[in-house]
Design a protein around this motif. Structure first.
Motif, PDB file in Angstrom:
ATOM      1  N   LYS A   1      62.767  53.792  66.847  1.00  0.00           N
ATOM      2  CA  LYS A   1      61.985  54.040  65.648  1.00  0.00           C
ATOM      3  C   LYS A   1      61.917  52.776  64.771  1.00  0.00           C
ATOM      4  O   LYS A   1      60.861  52.447  64.253  1.00  0.00           O
ATOM      5  CB  LYS A   1      62.598  55.216  64.885  1.00  0.00           C
ATOM      6  CG  LYS A   1      61.998  55.477  63.532  1.00  0.00           C
ATOM      7  CD  LYS A   1      60.731  56.275  63.592  1.00  0.00           C
ATOM      8  CE  LYS A   1      60.300  56.660  62.199  1.00  0.00           C
ATOM      9  NZ  LYS A   1      59.019  56.231  61.859  1.00  0.00           N
ATOM     10  N   LEU A   2      63.048  52.096  64.626  1.00  0.00           N
ATOM     11  CA  LEU A   2      63.074  50.896  63.787  1.00  0.00           C
ATOM     12  C   LEU A   2      62.114  49.849  64.334  1.00  0.00           C
ATOM     13  O   LEU A   2      61.355  49.230  63.584  1.00  0.00           O
ATOM     14  CB  LEU A   2      64.489  50.331  63.686  1.00  0.00           C
ATOM     15  CG  LEU A   2      64.635  49.020  62.904  1.00  0.00           C
ATOM     16  CD1 LEU A   2      64.190  49.206  61.458  1.00  0.00           C
ATOM     17  CD2 LEU A   2      66.066  48.516  62.978  1.00  0.00           C
ATOM     18  N   ARG A   3      62.137  49.655  65.645  1.00  0.00           N
ATOM     19  CA  ARG A   3      61.258  48.652  66.254  1.00  0.00           C
ATOM     20  C   ARG A   3      59.785  48.999  66.008  1.00  0.00           C
ATOM     21  O   ARG A   3      58.980  48.120  65.728  1.00  0.00           O
ATOM     22  CB  ARG A   3      61.552  48.546  67.739  1.00  0.00           C
ATOM     23  CG  ARG A   3      60.846  47.395  68.387  1.00  0.00           C
ATOM     24  CD  ARG A   3      61.273  47.227  69.812  1.00  0.00           C
ATOM     25  NE  ARG A   3      60.779  45.966  70.320  1.00  0.00           N
ATOM     26  CZ  ARG A   3      60.759  45.643  71.570  1.00  0.00           C
ATOM     27  NH1 ARG A   3      61.226  46.481  72.466  1.00  0.00           N
ATOM     28  NH2 ARG A   3      60.274  44.489  71.954  1.00  0.00           N
ATOM     29  N   GLN A   4      59.449  50.274  66.112  1.00  0.00           N
ATOM     30  CA  GLN A   4      58.071  50.710  65.850  1.00  0.00           C
ATOM     31  C   GLN A   4      57.686  50.463  64.398  1.00  0.00           C
ATOM     32  O   GLN A   4      56.578  50.009  64.116  1.00  0.00           O
ATOM     33  CB  GLN A   4      57.904  52.190  66.177  1.00  0.00           C
ATOM     34  CG  GLN A   4      57.993  52.509  67.645  1.00  0.00           C
ATOM     35  CD  GLN A   4      57.997  54.008  67.900  1.00  0.00           C
ATOM     36  OE1 GLN A   4      58.272  54.807  67.006  1.00  0.00           O
ATOM     37  NE2 GLN A   4      57.726  54.394  69.133  1.00  0.00           N
ATOM     38  N   ASP A   5      58.584  50.762  63.493  1.00  0.00           N
ATOM     39  CA  ASP A   5      58.310  50.546  62.070  1.00  0.00           C
ATOM     40  C   ASP A   5      58.135  49.060  61.756  1.00  0.00           C
ATOM     41  O   ASP A   5      57.263  48.679  60.980  1.00  0.00           O
ATOM     42  CB  ASP A   5      59.429  51.135  61.207  1.00  0.00           C
ATOM     43  CG  ASP A   5      59.447  52.653  61.221  1.00  0.00           C
ATOM     44  OD1 ASP A   5      58.442  53.264  61.665  1.00  0.00           O
ATOM     45  OD2 ASP A   5      60.472  53.229  60.804  1.00  0.00           O
ATOM     46  N   LEU A   6      58.986  48.225  62.353  1.00  0.00           N
ATOM     47  CA  LEU A   6      58.868  46.785  62.131  1.00  0.00           C
ATOM     48  C   LEU A   6      57.561  46.252  62.700  1.00  0.00           C
ATOM     49  O   LEU A   6      56.908  45.416  62.083  1.00  0.00           O
ATOM     50  CB  LEU A   6      60.065  46.050  62.736  1.00  0.00           C
ATOM     51  CG  LEU A   6      61.392  46.260  62.021  1.00  0.00           C
ATOM     52  CD1 LEU A   6      62.531  45.665  62.835  1.00  0.00           C
ATOM     53  CD2 LEU A   6      61.360  45.672  60.625  1.00  0.00           C
ATOM     54  N   ALA A   7      57.174  46.759  63.864  1.00  0.00           N
ATOM     55  CA  ALA A   7      55.903  46.337  64.458  1.00  0.00           C
ATOM     56  C   ALA A   7      54.741  46.782  63.578  1.00  0.00           C
ATOM     57  O   ALA A   7      53.813  46.000  63.322  1.00  0.00           O
ATOM     58  CB  ALA A   7      55.761  46.906  65.861  1.00  0.00           C
ATOM     59  N   ALA A  47      55.142  40.458  71.644  1.00  0.00           N
ATOM     60  CA  ALA A  47      56.380  41.213  71.382  1.00  0.00           C
ATOM     61  C   ALA A  47      57.489  40.299  70.879  1.00  0.00           C
ATOM     62  O   ALA A  47      58.249  40.685  69.976  1.00  0.00           O
ATOM     63  CB  ALA A  47      56.823  41.948  72.646  1.00  0.00           C
ATOM     64  N   ASP A  48      57.582  39.087  71.430  1.00  0.00           N
ATOM     65  CA  ASP A  48      58.596  38.134  70.967  1.00  0.00           C
ATOM     66  C   ASP A  48      58.402  37.796  69.496  1.00  0.00           C
ATOM     67  O   ASP A  48      59.356  37.799  68.712  1.00  0.00           O
ATOM     68  CB  ASP A  48      58.535  36.829  71.775  1.00  0.00           C
ATOM     69  CG  ASP A  48      58.906  36.994  73.231  1.00  0.00           C
ATOM     70  OD1 ASP A  48      59.719  37.886  73.552  1.00  0.00           O
ATOM     71  OD2 ASP A  48      58.375  36.223  74.059  1.00  0.00           O
ATOM     72  N   ASP A  51      59.255  40.760  67.303  1.00  0.00           N
ATOM     73  CA  ASP A  51      60.711  40.965  67.263  1.00  0.00           C
ATOM     74  C   ASP A  51      61.418  39.918  66.411  1.00  0.00           C
ATOM     75  O   ASP A  51      62.330  40.244  65.656  1.00  0.00           O
ATOM     76  CB  ASP A  51      61.296  40.961  68.674  1.00  0.00           C
ATOM     77  CG  ASP A  51      60.963  42.221  69.459  1.00  0.00           C
ATOM     78  OD1 ASP A  51      60.505  43.202  68.855  1.00  0.00           O
ATOM     79  OD2 ASP A  51      61.171  42.206  70.689  1.00  0.00           O
ATOM     80  N   GLY A  54      60.904  40.703  62.861  1.00  0.00           N
ATOM     81  CA  GLY A  54      61.706  41.877  62.527  1.00  0.00           C
ATOM     82  C   GLY A  54      63.176  41.562  62.372  1.00  0.00           C
ATOM     83  O   GLY A  54      63.862  42.119  61.516  1.00  0.00           O
ATOM     84  N   MET A  55      63.684  40.627  63.209  1.00  0.00           N
ATOM     85  CA  MET A  55      65.100  40.258  63.130  1.00  0.00           C
ATOM     86  C   MET A  55      65.441  39.668  61.775  1.00  0.00           C
ATOM     87  O   MET A  55      66.528  39.905  61.246  1.00  0.00           O
ATOM     88  CB  MET A  55      65.442  39.247  64.221  1.00  0.00           C
ATOM     89  CG  MET A  55      65.519  39.815  65.595  1.00  0.00           C
ATOM     90  SD  MET A  55      65.941  38.487  66.748  1.00  0.00           S
ATOM     91  CE  MET A  55      64.935  38.957  68.136  1.00  0.00           C
TER      92      MET A  55
END
Length: 75
Positions: A1-7, A47-48, A51, A54-55
């Motif tokens: 979920k976090l990855r989707q929100d960050l994207a 994606a990189d 990500d 997001g990091m």
């Protein structure tokens, strides 16, 4: 979920930076600009880039959170 929100948060901003760079508009120095300008050289895919952006957000949140938690326990 976090990855989707960050994207969901980062994709529109990255697209805006890329579009402005393609139009030769001024883009202030920032992580998104650097990643867009060096993605081929660094062999980064979409994606990189998402990500990595997001990091920075997650790292910043955790850093602030840990400081706040420490300040609560020491006061």
């Amino acid at each position: 979920k976090l990855r989707q929100d960050l994207a969901a948060f980062n994709v529109p901003r990255l697209a805006d930076v890329e579009a402005r760079l393609k139009r030769d508009e001024h883009v202030p120095d920032c992580l998104a600009k650097t990643l867009c300008e060096t993605r081929e050289e660094e062999e980064l895919n979409d994606a990189d880039v998402i990500d990595i952006c997001g990091m920075v957000v997650v790292g910043g949140v955790n850093t602030v959170r840990s400081v706040l938690l420490r300040s609560r326990t020491t006061c």
